[in-house]
Design an enzyme around this catalytic site. Sequence first.
Site, PDB file in Angstrom:
ATOM      1  N   ILE A   1       0.682  -1.449   0.436  1.00  6.51           N
ATOM      2  CA  ILE A   1      -0.517   0.358  -0.146  1.00  6.51           C
ATOM      3  C   ILE A   1       0.721   0.968  -0.380  1.00  6.51           C
ATOM      4  CG2 ILE A   1      -1.651   1.335   1.646  1.00  6.51           C
ATOM      5  CD1 ILE A   1      -2.071  -1.086   2.311  1.00  6.51           C
TER       6      ILE A   1
ATOM      7  N   VAL B   1      10.925   2.387  11.470  1.00  7.88           N
ATOM      8  CA  VAL B   1      10.140   2.861  12.325  1.00  7.88           C
ATOM      9  C   VAL B   1       9.856   2.500  13.894  1.00  7.88           C
ATOM     10  CG1 VAL B   1       8.409   3.784  10.601  1.00  7.88           C
ATOM     11  CG2 VAL B   1       8.314   1.443  11.763  1.00  7.88           C
TER      12      VAL B   1
ATOM     13  N   TYR C   1      -2.243  -8.354  16.149  1.00  5.46           N
ATOM     14  CA  TYR C   1      -2.675  -7.663  14.691  1.00  5.46           C
ATOM     15  C   TYR C   1      -3.704  -6.474  15.193  1.00  5.46           C
ATOM     16  CZ  TYR C   1      -2.961  -5.705   9.517  1.00  5.46           C
ATOM     17  OH  TYR C   1      -2.942  -5.260   8.774  1.00  5.46           O
TER      18      TYR C   1
ATOM     19  N   THR D   1      -1.774  -7.023  -1.422  1.00  7.64           N
ATOM     20  CA  THR D   1      -0.083  -6.869  -0.701  1.00  7.64           C
ATOM     21  C   THR D   1       0.592  -8.231  -0.083  1.00  7.64           C
ATOM     22  OG1 THR D   1      -0.375  -6.150   1.529  1.00  7.64           O
ATOM     23  CG2 THR D   1      -1.214  -4.914  -0.393  1.00  7.64           C
TER      24      THR D   1
END
Length: 314
Positions: A79, A126, A219, A255
């Site tokens: 994405i 990150v 998740y 993806t």
Amino acid sequence: MVRSTAPGRRDDRPPPRSGVQAQGSSARRQEPRHLRPAVCALRRTGPHRFDGHTDGVGPLTDLRLHDARVIVSGGASGIGLACARAMLDQGARVGVISRSEAAIQSALSRALTGHDGQVFTAVADVRDETAVAGAVGDLAHQLGGLDHVVASAGVEGEMGAPLEEVTSQGFRDTLDANVLGTFLLVKHATPHLKQGSAASVTIIGSDSGFVAAPGMLAYNASKGAIVQLTRALSFELYEDFGIRVNSVCPSITDTPMARRGMGVESFDDVPFPVNTPEDIAWSVLFLSSPLSRAINGVSLLSDFGYSSRSSFPA
């Protein structure tokens, strides 16, 4: 490490029909003449696929993002890559953050080619605040400022694991990447966004922030946190600084991460609708555009309406 490169609808319902023409004991659907090309395209791409073809949209694609300065985390794959490419196609200058140098090189040699002087890259995880701060600062300098951030970096975690088999480290790693990583990106981008034009942040969430499925505990928890983080950031950053914060929350999107997490090689024949990365990129463009100036604090579901369905067996 930052450098400039010098390269380089799906619709799950059939189109409306104008009527039914009887032939013998059977009936044949008759699409209006002006819809027949679209019907043919739908049949070529399949009922659950969108080929990303957007030619002919014309003036509607002018979202006032030309010359915008954008940072996309996770921008070398999935994405995030689609968002970076969509921003470039709008004439924006884009800084891509990825934790993988190999992924960056692959993106630069393929999807992100043909944009001389528009693309800048940085390698950073990150979850590492020092690395994120350095990457954001360097990219903002290279871009000449910062107007928009797209937070797309994330991981799927221990997908498929039942509660008793989920490890504390795996659970923590998922929240660190998906929640802490988003927080750190926005934190270090905010000083630059304060000086930007019509500044915005768009976070890639998930319908898993609204609904649950077995084997996705970490998740689900991380994406639920993103929904509330979007609300909190939108309130804190808009009142004083005019920075809008929204998120796009797709259901399954085709993806590499989704294929890996689902353990499949393709979504071509699955019995449920699947987003393309381009579907989500269009939503990100819409939310980032100055034309969407009144939209703030929204978590936009992109799930074909599945979360709206009742469990009542009607």
